[in-house]
Motif scaffolding. Structure first.
Motif, PDB file in Angstrom:
ATOM      1  N   ARG A 116      29.730 -49.904 -40.610  1.00 34.40           N
ATOM      2  CA  ARG A 116      30.571 -49.131 -39.702  1.00 34.40           C
ATOM      3  C   ARG A 116      31.285 -48.038 -40.483  1.00 34.40           C
ATOM      4  O   ARG A 116      31.248 -48.008 -41.715  1.00 34.40           O
ATOM      5  CB  ARG A 116      31.574 -50.070 -39.017  1.00 34.40           C
ATOM      6  N   GLU A 117      31.937 -47.157 -39.790  1.00 37.59           N
ATOM      7  CA  GLU A 117      32.577 -46.013 -40.447  1.00 37.59           C
ATOM      8  C   GLU A 117      33.644 -46.436 -41.448  1.00 37.59           C
ATOM      9  O   GLU A 117      33.882 -45.745 -42.441  1.00 37.59           O
ATOM     10  CB  GLU A 117      33.186 -45.080 -39.396  1.00 37.59           C
ATOM     11  N   GLU A 119      28.981 -55.094 -39.483  1.00 36.05           N
ATOM     12  CA  GLU A 119      28.962 -55.913 -38.283  1.00 36.05           C
ATOM     13  C   GLU A 119      27.523 -56.103 -37.834  1.00 36.05           C
ATOM     14  O   GLU A 119      26.814 -55.130 -37.560  1.00 36.05           O
ATOM     15  CB  GLU A 119      29.766 -55.265 -37.159  1.00 36.05           C
TER      16      GLU A 119
END
Length: 454
Positions: A294-295, A300
């Motif tokens: 994720r950023e 995840e």
């Protein structure tokens, strides 16, 4: 071939083949193991006759004897045998003694006798098939029947790239000793194509069965190998077992359920510290994980994706990309080490692309408190890279001078401590827990040999 037809499918609970602990009823095996079998000279003498002089045992690798005339000596206690590759390319085994006056023929560990064997005492000679060919001053030697004085042959056969030898003149065939289930389950790993990448032998201050016991259970991981807990926690509910007449196999999933995704990924990235062969897989594993970043840098996974599944995917991709055939192995076999016990003294953990073997034999001096352990690792590699990784045998003369990889070093240091405890007179038995059922099965086979049932 679909995954459900592969031999490795036995670990699936719905396969109807493997057993869970709940399937092994109380009383199936004796869980109280008498300690005198680890410390008694009388017991060791009985083992000599009823196990070591009768059981098939691994004497080396086939690739140790590539050329005609190549031979190696195999010793068990006070017995010596020589294994040689004949002109017909066949491997044969003989008692390592001249039929004239018993002089040992091959006193080194290995060698080449392309022209046959020559006894250095009185110069009797034998060909590679063991036939007596020449007698010194034969015209004066008297009635020497050459047909009755060939070398004494012993049974030798091969499986999975290993040379097996049995001292018993009436030995059953190796294929029967192993059994068809063992042969079929191990075939997809391509053991015969693996290359020796570690090979170490040394004396250890413990009974040979202490070595076998140590590797037949995962109950000790929390105490001896805490570094493995980030990637492997033995869950008795998910462990699976198969027990054969003499042998067994057990497996636990290579994962830590309940750990965070980050912890599972970290554990897999640290695998090379304990399992060096995983170095080649890590780059592909990192590529697969990167898809789920994720950023904020966290990871995840969607439903159905786990670090274990990505490790399996990365392992299959890496090995297949190297041109290696792993099509006969299931996804579980990409990640999970199956622990095999081949009686009497062979323990192997094996998964796609690699295996690690522990063997132990009684010490030649007959002291039941000592043994010789032999540890080796093998990798399935492209033929063009095999020689770059291949190693020879390391004989360790100074105890503690050789440093094994972390988990193995921890076992090496633990085993003599157990032997010290077993020598206490008032401790007359060990009390096994259910998770140590493989040890219980193993000792049931020992008992059957000692009772003359096998």
């Amino acid at each position: 071939m679909t995954q459900t037809t592969r031999p490795g499918h036995w670990v699936e609970p719905d396969s109807g083949i493997g057993l869970g602990l709940e399937d092994i009823g109380p009383g199936t095996y004796n869980m109280n193991i008498a300690t005198d079998r680890y410390t008694s000279r009388d017991y060791a003498a009985r083992e000599r006759e009823r196990i070591w002089m009768r059981a098939w045992q691994i004497a080396g690798r086939v690739d140790e004897l590539p050329k005609v005339g190549d031979w190696k000596q195999y010793k068990i206690l006070d017995q010596s045998f020589v294994i040689v590759r004949g002109k017909d390319e066949k491997l044969r085994g003989f008692v390592n003694a001249c039929r004239h006056r018993g002089n040992i023929l091959c006193n080194a560990r290995t060698g080449n006798a392309k022209r046959g064997f020559l006894c250095q005492y009185h110069l009797w000679s034998y060909n590679l098939e063991g036939t007596l060919r020449g007698v010194l001053r034969e015209e004066l030697a008297g009635q020497v029947d050459k047909t009755q004085n060939s070398l004494l042959e012993v049974s030798v056969d091969t499986f999975g790239g290993f040379i097996f030898l049995n001292p018993d003149p009436d030995a059953q065939p190796l294929s029967e000793y192993l059994g068809p289930e063992v042969v079929d389950l191990l075939a997809p790993y391509q053991l015969d194509r693996m290359v020796t990448v570690m090979d170490v032998r040394e004396a250890v201050d413990c009974n040979w069965k202490v070595v076998m016991d140590a590797f037949e259970e995962g109950y000790h991981i929390n105490g001896i190998h805490p570094q493995l807990l980030t990637v492997l926690a033995i869950d008795p509910a998910t462990s699976r077992y198969q027990f054969f007449d003499r042998h067994s196999v057990a497996v636990a999933p290579f994962e830590v359920k309940g750990a965070s995704t980050e912890k599972q990924i970290e554990g897999i990235l640290n695998l090379p510290d304990t399992f060096p062969s995983t170095v080649a897989v890590i780059p592909r594993f990192q590529e697969l994980v990167a898809q789920y970043h994720r950023e904020d840098g966290s990871v995840e996974f969607p439903d159905g994706i786990t670090a274990r599944k990505l490790l399996q995917h990365a392992t299959r991709d890496t090995l297949t990309g190297m041109g290696l055939d792993v099509s006969g192995l299931t996804d579980d076999q990409m990640s999970d080490n199956q622990g095999w016990v081949l009686f009497p003294n062979y323990f192997m953990t094996v998964r796609a692309g690699e295996c690690h073997v522990i063997m132990a034999v009684p010490h030649p001096d007959g002291d039941p408190n000592r043994c010789i352990w032999h540890v080796s690792s093998y990798m399935y590699l492209p033929a063009e890279h095999a020689d770059a990784f291949r190693v020879g045998l390391t004989e360790v003369d100074e105890p503690g001078s050789y440093k094994y990889f972390e988990a193995l070093q921890q076992d090496y240091e633990q085993m003599p401590r157990q032997q010290l405890g077993l020598r206490n007179n008032r401790l007359d038995h060990m009390s096994l827990v259910r998770e140590e059922v493989v040890i219980a099965h193993y000792h049931s086979v020992v008992d059957r040999y000692l009772a003359g049932e096998l």
